[in-house]
Each structure stands twice: as C-alpha cells, then as structure tokens.
Design a protein around this motif. Structure first.
Motif, PDB file in Angstrom:
ATOM      1  N   CYS A 147      -0.956  -1.928   0.163  1.00 49.93           N
ATOM      2  CA  CYS A 147      -1.496  -2.247  -1.170  1.00 49.93           C
ATOM      3  C   CYS A 147      -1.140  -3.686  -1.470  1.00 49.93           C
ATOM      4  O   CYS A 147       0.032  -4.068  -1.398  1.00 49.93           O
ATOM      5  CB  CYS A 147      -0.881  -1.330  -2.228  1.00 49.93           C
ATOM      6  N   THR A 149      -0.264  -5.713  -3.967  1.00 49.74           N
ATOM      7  CA  THR A 149       0.187  -5.451  -5.345  1.00 49.74           C
ATOM      8  C   THR A 149      -0.246  -6.538  -6.319  1.00 49.74           C
ATOM      9  O   THR A 149      -0.300  -6.314  -7.519  1.00 49.74           O
ATOM     10  CB  THR A 149       1.728  -5.308  -5.365  1.00 49.74           C
ATOM     11  N   ASP A 175       3.346  -3.343   5.517  1.00 55.58           N
ATOM     12  CA  ASP A 175       4.154  -3.452   4.304  1.00 55.58           C
ATOM     13  C   ASP A 175       3.661  -2.326   3.383  1.00 55.58           C
ATOM     14  O   ASP A 175       2.569  -2.407   2.827  1.00 55.58           O
ATOM     15  CB  ASP A 175       3.913  -4.842   3.688  1.00 55.58           C
TER      16      ASP A 175
HETATM   17  C1  LIG Z   1       3.394  -5.387  -1.350  1.00 50.38           C
HETATM   18  C2  LIG Z   1       4.783  -5.916  -1.609  1.00 50.38           C
HETATM   19  N1  LIG Z   1       5.488  -6.431  -0.599  1.00 50.38           N
HETATM   20  C3  LIG Z   1       6.729  -6.912  -0.784  1.00 50.38           C
HETATM   21  C4  LIG Z   1       7.331  -6.904  -2.015  1.00 50.38           C
HETATM   22  C5  LIG Z   1       8.708  -7.456  -2.172  1.00 50.38           C
HETATM   23  O1  LIG Z   1       9.639  -6.434  -2.418  1.00 50.38           O
HETATM   24  P1  LIG Z   1      11.140  -6.774  -2.837  1.00 50.38           P
HETATM   25  O2  LIG Z   1      11.069  -7.529  -4.094  1.00 50.38           O
HETATM   26  O3  LIG Z   1      11.824  -5.439  -2.990  1.00 50.38           O
HETATM   27  O4  LIG Z   1      11.747  -7.570  -1.734  1.00 50.38           O
HETATM   28  C6  LIG Z   1       6.625  -6.373  -3.112  1.00 50.38           C
HETATM   29  C7  LIG Z   1       7.212  -6.391  -4.444  1.00 50.38           C
HETATM   30  O5  LIG Z   1       6.521  -6.309  -5.450  1.00 50.38           O
HETATM   31  C8  LIG Z   1       5.322  -5.858  -2.895  1.00 50.38           C
HETATM   32  O6  LIG Z   1       4.605  -5.335  -3.900  1.00 50.38           O
END
Ligand SMILES: Cc1ncc(COP(=O)(O)O)c(C=O)c1O
Length: 390
Positions: A147, A149, A175
């Motif tokens: 996704c 995000t 991811d």
């Molecule tokens: C798709 C995606 N990858 C990586 C991350 C990074 O995660 P973290 O902040 O726990 O390192 C996020 C955080 O929103 C994310 O949504």
C-alpha cells in the motif's frame, strides 16, 4: 454537537478522540494493559518470541522464517535490503509515490542496480509494464510497497507475484507496513506468494511503534544460505543463526511489545482473519462513496487500486490540508494526517486500520469533515451523505 472553536466537542459520539491517522493508530486497552503487565516486564523473552513467530507465520501463511526486531518498520526494510542487496543485485522497484521512492533510494544506498517503474501518486504501475520489463530484462529482486500510504493506493500483490514468477526467477520483496493484518498476504513459494514482507506494529496491529517484523519465504531463506551479509543488527542471517544455535537474539528486543504483539494477533484470529479483511474492505468502500457524495475527489484513480487501509482525498476550493487537519482535531477530536509528497498541501489521509476500521469511526469522520468544509462555504447535503453510512 457544537462547532465551537478550540473546544473538542464529542456530544453525539461515544468516544473522546478518534485517531484516524494512517499510523500510529489507536491502541486498544487490552493491548496497553498487556504491555505494562508484570509478565511483560520480566527479562525472559524466548517463549514469547517463539509464540509471536508462530502467530506471524500463521497470519502470512509463511513457509519459511520470521525475525522480529526492535525498531520502526524501516529497520526491518533496511535489514532486508542490507541482507540481500549488494552491488551485484539487479532490482526492479515499482513505485507509486513517496514510500516506493524511499525503497528505491534505500536500495541505491546499498549499491544495488535499480530500475524504477513509476507512476504518479494516485496510479500504480500496470501489470503490462511489469511484464514488458521482465520479459526483456533479468532482475534478481522485484520490490514494492503493497500500500502506498502516501496516496492510498494498493498493488494487487497476487497478480504481481504471478507475473513475476511467470517471467523471471526474481524474488519478491514487499513493504507490507500498512497492509499486514488488514489485507491478505502470502509469504511462501506458491504461485501467488511473495518472498519477503516487512511490517511495523503501529498500523493495522494497533500497537505502539517499536517492533519490525520480517517474514521470509522458504525460497529466500535458501538463497540467504549462500550469501555473506555484512553488518550485525541488520543482518538477518545472523539473527536466524543466533536464534537457532543459541536460542537467543543478537540484541535484546522490546520484550513488553512482544507480549503486545501476541495479544494483537490473538485479537485478529479471535475476530477471524477473513472477517478482519472483509471489515477493512467494507469500511473503506463506504468511506469512498460518502466522500464522493460530498463532491470530493479521491487520490486513488479507481476503486480497484484504492487501499482498504488508508484513503487519501483532495480538499476542495484550494483549502489547505493543514487547516482541515487542525480544525478536525481542535473542533471534533478527530485526528487525520496531511498527505505526503507532491500532494501534501492538497489532500488529507484518513487511516482505517485495525480497530479504527469501523462504520462508527467513518461516520464521525464524515460528519466532522462535512461540517468543517461547510463552514468554509462548501455545499454538502449532509443527510444524503450520512445515509450512505447506515
Ligand atoms: C508504506 C510504508 N512504508 C514504510 C513506513 C515507515 O515505517 P516506520 O515509520 O515504522 O519506519 C511507513 C510509515 O508510514 C509506510 O506507510
């Protein structure tokens, strides 16, 4: 419900605050109590770690190994890349925005040779484009954020797995930070399975941040046997060797969060994993319908690429996203987030992950967002919009 400035008003709603960000998400009391329980504060972690590994394997239909380490999800992503990617690695990254670009940069930092198929936020690279590239080029890995995000878009993970497996021997690294626990993912050697997935626990698992969970298929574990990864903390081979030979980990994990992880996964299995997946689909579909009825434009360009866990929506009349985020919080106790990347000023992100993916929560968001927009002159038929949510 009143609309008084700087006063959180929750008269018609049963809850005080609505944490509707795409992570960190609301933590249920049961998990909070677990992570501060006497048991969770003891120094031994072997038994609980073993239980968590088994539960994660069950969640992701994993036929290989799982490593759980302290850190944000990025620690898990970097551990994967540090373990598998070297200057000899040819990597295809599929990028649909901010987090896809981070993956590409991270791989370049580890000297991998990266080719990116990218689409602007709101779209995703097509299966045809992936197939075309793979039919002409040899790659060792295909990497993408399940996704995206930042844009609320989602890749069809099974379709990609099939096309990659039909056209190459590449391993698939995903991811799954904002999808694991909300959308089906298979980490195994089946046709529709991927080879590695990483997630944090502060999204659909509704825990405080602090654990990175890495799931590896049997195939990629076998491949790892022939690699000599550098480093210590980010070296997955070393983690697995420690655990198998010494029954401990190379670094002390956040033990209380390991207890929280068990509780979180047990809650998912108690509800029924299929029910959890269905709930996310239903809630996100209804949310998008209501937003469209309000006259708003969803960033994801079609429903089949719109994520069940996060919805990103443009604000009308050039109203800055920051203003909407602030007013939703100050007037209604509803926390959403600004978008990321190129659209950050123009759109807001509404998370519906784990326990926050309910029709009640969506009702509150839609009601409050409509009120805020109406106060700025946007015309909305509130009754008609809300009727879509019952
Ligand atoms: C798709 C995606 N990858 C990586 C991350 C990074 O995660 P973290 O902040 O726990 O390192 C996020 C955080 O929103 C994310 O949504």
């Amino acid at each position: 419900m009143t609309d008084q400035q700087s006063e959180i008003s929750y008269g018609m709603f049963s809850k005080k605050y609505y944490i509707m960000t795409p992570g960190p998400t609301e933590v249920p009391r049961e998990i909070l109590e677990t992570i501060v329980s006497d048991e969770a504060l003891l120094p031994d972690y072997q038994e609980i770690y073993d239980i968590d590994v088994k539960l994660v394997k069950k969640l992701l239909n994993n036929d290989g190994e799982v490593v759980i380490m302290g850190g944000g999800a990025t620690v898990g992503l970097e551990a994967l890349i540090s373990t598998f990617i070297s200057e000899n690695s040819k990597v295809l990254v599929l990028s649909a925005g901010y987090f896809g670009e981070i993956l590409a940069k991270l791989i370049e930092m580890y000297h991998g040779k990266v080719y990116v198929i990218r689409e602007r936020q709101g779209r995703i690279p097509s299966i045809e484009a992936i197939e075309r590239y793979l039919s002409k080029n040899n790659v060792d890995y295909v990497v993408f954020a399940h996704c995206e995000t930042s844009a609320g878009t989602i890749f069809n993970i099974e379709e990609i797995a099939e096309v990659v497996k039909e056209n190459s021997n590449a391993k698939i690294i995903v991811d799954a930070v904002s999808t694991a626990g909300a959308i089906p993912i298979n980490v195994n050697s089946s046709k529709k399975g991927v080879d590695a997935a990483v997630f944090g626990v502060q999204k659909a698992l509704n825990m405080p941040p602090g654990l990175a969970v890495i799931s590896l298929s049997r195939n990629i574990v076998e491949e790892m046997e022939n690699l000599k990864p550098k480093g210590y903390y980010l070296n997955l081979k070393l983690w697995l060797n420690f655990w198998k030979t010494a029954g401990r980990l190379p670094s002390t994990p956040p033990i209380n969060l390991l207890y929280g992880l068990r509780k979180s996964l047990e809650r998912i299995f108690t509800e029924g994993i299929e029910n959890v997946y269905r709930r996310h689909m239903l809630v996100s579909r209804k949310l998008r319908r209501a937003l469209r009825k309000m006259g708003l434009k969803i960033v994801a360009e079609s429903d089949d690429i719109a994520s069940p866990t996060v919805t990103v929506v443009y604000m009308p009349n050039s109203i800055k996203s920051e203003i909407i985020v602030r007013e939703l919080w100050e007037k209604y106790g509803i926390l959403v987030a600004k978008a990321l990347g190129d659209i950050s000023d123009k759109a807001i992100r509404i998370g519906h992950m784990g326990i926050t993916a309910t029709l009640d929560n969506i009702f509150a968001v839609i009601y409050a967002l409509s009120k805020v927009l109406m106060s700025k002159g946007v015309s909305i038929n509130l009754e008609e919009v809300l009727s879509l949510l019952t």
